[in-house]
Design a protein around this motif. Structure first.
Motif, PDB file in Angstrom:
ATOM      1  N   GLU A  55       3.949   5.167  11.739  1.00 49.89           N
ATOM      2  CA  GLU A  55       4.919   5.121  12.954  1.00 49.89           C
ATOM      3  C   GLU A  55       5.709   3.858  12.611  1.00 49.89           C
ATOM      4  N   ASN A  56       7.002   4.164  12.557  1.00 46.88           N
ATOM      5  CA  ASN A  56       8.268   3.380  12.283  1.00 46.88           C
ATOM      6  C   ASN A  56       7.948   2.394  10.749  1.00 46.88           C
ATOM      7  N   GLY A  57       7.423   3.218   9.999  1.00 51.12           N
ATOM      8  CA  GLY A  57       7.217   2.734   8.573  1.00 51.12           C
ATOM      9  C   GLY A  57       5.917   1.936   8.393  1.00 51.12           C
ATOM     10  N   ILE A  58       5.184   1.642   9.478  1.00 46.91           N
ATOM     11  CA  ILE A  58       3.704   1.131   9.148  1.00 46.91           C
ATOM     12  C   ILE A  58       2.724   2.285   9.039  1.00 46.91           C
ATOM     13  N   TYR A  59       2.030   2.237   8.120  1.00 46.03           N
ATOM     14  CA  TYR A  59       0.854   3.150   7.931  1.00 46.03           C
ATOM     15  C   TYR A  59      -0.480   2.381   8.535  1.00 46.03           C
ATOM     16  N   ARG A  60      -1.165   3.094   9.316  1.00 42.61           N
ATOM     17  CA  ARG A  60      -2.283   2.399   9.915  1.00 42.61           C
ATOM     18  C   ARG A  60      -3.407   3.258   9.569  1.00 42.61           C
ATOM     19  N   PHE A  61      -4.686   2.584   8.990  1.00 39.06           N
ATOM     20  CA  PHE A  61      -5.806   3.260   8.706  1.00 39.06           C
ATOM     21  C   PHE A  61      -6.902   2.621   9.497  1.00 39.06           C
ATOM     22  N   VAL A  62      -7.765   3.554   9.788  1.00 37.51           N
ATOM     23  CA  VAL A  62      -9.068   3.078  10.545  1.00 37.51           C
ATOM     24  C   VAL A  62     -10.209   3.455   9.731  1.00 37.51           C
ATOM     25  N   ASP A  76       4.164  -5.567   3.806  1.00 38.90           N
ATOM     26  CA  ASP A  76       4.852  -6.095   2.723  1.00 38.90           C
ATOM     27  C   ASP A  76       4.144  -6.245   1.469  1.00 38.90           C
ATOM     28  N   LEU A  77       2.939  -5.857   1.302  1.00 36.96           N
ATOM     29  CA  LEU A  77       2.247  -5.833  -0.169  1.00 36.96           C
ATOM     30  C   LEU A  77       2.373  -4.518  -0.729  1.00 36.96           C
ATOM     31  N   GLN A  78       2.498  -4.590  -2.003  1.00 35.33           N
ATOM     32  CA  GLN A  78       2.734  -3.371  -2.862  1.00 35.33           C
ATOM     33  C   GLN A  78       1.450  -2.875  -3.563  1.00 35.33           C
ATOM     34  N   CYS A  79       1.273  -1.702  -3.961  1.00 33.07           N
ATOM     35  CA  CYS A  79       0.222  -0.964  -4.756  1.00 33.07           C
ATOM     36  C   CYS A  79      -0.039  -1.767  -5.878  1.00 33.07           C
ATOM     37  N   PRO A  80      -1.225  -2.284  -6.110  1.00 34.63           N
ATOM     38  CA  PRO A  80      -2.807  -1.921  -5.351  1.00 34.63           C
ATOM     39  C   PRO A  80      -3.093  -2.875  -4.335  1.00 34.63           C
ATOM     40  N   TRP A  81      -2.395  -3.911  -3.909  1.00 31.32           N
ATOM     41  CA  TRP A  81      -2.737  -5.000  -2.983  1.00 31.32           C
ATOM     42  C   TRP A  81      -3.347  -4.593  -1.744  1.00 31.32           C
ATOM     43  N   PRO A  82      -2.777  -3.553  -1.048  1.00 31.17           N
ATOM     44  CA  PRO A  82      -3.505  -3.154   0.213  1.00 31.17           C
ATOM     45  C   PRO A  82      -4.892  -2.707  -0.087  1.00 31.17           C
ATOM     46  N   VAL A  83      -5.149  -1.757  -1.175  1.00 34.82           N
ATOM     47  CA  VAL A  83      -6.562  -1.216  -1.531  1.00 34.82           C
ATOM     48  C   VAL A  83      -7.402  -2.347  -1.854  1.00 34.82           C
ATOM     49  N   LEU A  87     -12.525  -1.291  10.421  1.00 40.68           N
ATOM     50  CA  LEU A  87     -11.513  -2.150   9.867  1.00 40.68           C
ATOM     51  C   LEU A  87     -10.215  -1.270  10.144  1.00 40.68           C
ATOM     52  N   GLN A  88      -9.203  -1.896  10.900  1.00 38.39           N
ATOM     53  CA  GLN A  88      -7.920  -1.334  10.646  1.00 38.39           C
ATOM     54  C   GLN A  88      -7.021  -2.235   9.953  1.00 38.39           C
ATOM     55  N   VAL A  89      -6.567  -1.248   8.811  1.00 43.87           N
ATOM     56  CA  VAL A  89      -5.589  -1.790   7.928  1.00 43.87           C
ATOM     57  C   VAL A  89      -4.069  -1.225   8.217  1.00 43.87           C
ATOM     58  N   GLU A  90      -3.254  -2.183   8.169  1.00 41.43           N
ATOM     59  CA  GLU A  90      -1.660  -2.015   8.586  1.00 41.43           C
ATOM     60  C   GLU A  90      -1.111  -2.276   7.063  1.00 41.43           C
ATOM     61  N   ALA A  91      -0.144  -1.174   6.609  1.00 39.85           N
ATOM     62  CA  ALA A  91       0.595  -1.365   5.639  1.00 39.85           C
ATOM     63  C   ALA A  91       1.788  -0.876   5.682  1.00 39.85           C
ATOM     64  N   THR A  92       2.807  -1.159   4.717  1.00 44.61           N
ATOM     65  CA  THR A  92       4.186  -0.697   4.513  1.00 44.61           C
ATOM     66  C   THR A  92       4.267   0.065   3.446  1.00 44.61           C
ATOM     67  N   ASP A  93       3.468   0.051   2.335  1.00 47.96           N
ATOM     68  CA  ASP A  93       3.715   0.790   1.139  1.00 47.96           C
ATOM     69  C   ASP A  93       3.345   1.978   1.215  1.00 47.96           C
ATOM     70  N   PRO A  94       4.515   3.138   0.866  1.00 45.35           N
ATOM     71  CA  PRO A  94       3.982   4.282   1.144  1.00 45.35           C
ATOM     72  C   PRO A  94       2.802   4.946   0.358  1.00 45.35           C
ATOM     73  N   MET A  95       2.756   4.249  -0.914  1.00 42.59           N
ATOM     74  CA  MET A  95       1.655   4.641  -1.654  1.00 42.59           C
ATOM     75  C   MET A  95       0.034   4.369  -0.915  1.00 42.59           C
ATOM     76  N   SER A  96       0.162   3.598  -0.117  1.00 47.20           N
ATOM     77  CA  SER A  96      -1.192   3.563   0.475  1.00 47.20           C
ATOM     78  C   SER A  96      -1.698   4.613   1.380  1.00 47.20           C
ATOM     79  N   ALA A  97      -0.761   5.705   1.739  1.00 46.86           N
ATOM     80  CA  ALA A  97      -1.079   6.924   2.397  1.00 46.86           C
ATOM     81  C   ALA A  97      -1.887   7.615   1.259  1.00 46.86           C
ATOM     82  N   ILE A  98      -1.934   7.454   0.043  1.00 45.25           N
ATOM     83  CA  ILE A  98      -2.456   8.123  -0.659  1.00 45.25           C
ATOM     84  C   ILE A  98      -3.805   7.338  -1.300  1.00 45.25           C
ATOM     85  N   ASP A  99      -3.344   5.887  -1.711  1.00 42.98           N
ATOM     86  CA  ASP A  99      -4.451   5.041  -2.342  1.00 42.98           C
ATOM     87  C   ASP A  99      -5.759   4.838  -1.198  1.00 42.98           C
ATOM     88  N   ILE A 100      -5.417   4.405  -0.143  1.00 41.33           N
ATOM     89  CA  ILE A 100      -6.736   3.886   0.899  1.00 41.33           C
ATOM     90  C   ILE A 100      -7.537   5.390   1.261  1.00 41.33           C
TER      91      ILE A 100
END
Length: 79
Positions: A66-73, A13-20, A36-49
């Motif tokens: 998965e189900n609108g949740i972007y996970r990054f390890v 529920d945080l928008q760019c640039p907050w997840p990064v 660190l595992q980051v979970e985000a819902t902002d589609p831009m995080s798929a590019i930004d992170i």
């Protein structure tokens, strides 16, 4: 062999640039090599992170959505 502890950052529920920005701050608090595992819902995080990891010297180990949740390890780099 034991698995290393993985820190979790909920950036949903945080928008760019907050997840990064929050991932950057959290990684600075971890030791080099920590994960660190980051979970985000902002589609831009798929590019930004991934871009942030490449620029900052961190290793992006996994990226899924998965189900609108972007996970990054992320494994923290040396710097």
């Amino acid at each position: 062999m034991s698995t290393p502890d993985i820190a979790i950052l909920d950036a949903r529920d945080l928008q760019c640039p907050w997840p990064v920005l929050k991932a950057r701050k959290r990684l600075l608090m971890l030791a080099p090599g920590a994960v660190l595992q980051v979970e985000a819902t902002d589609p831009m995080s798929a590019i930004d992170i991934p871009h942030f990891c490449a620029e900052a010297g961190h290793a992006l180990i996994a990226q899924t959505v998965e189900n609108g949740i972007y996970r990054f390890v992320i494994r923290r780099g040396e710097r």
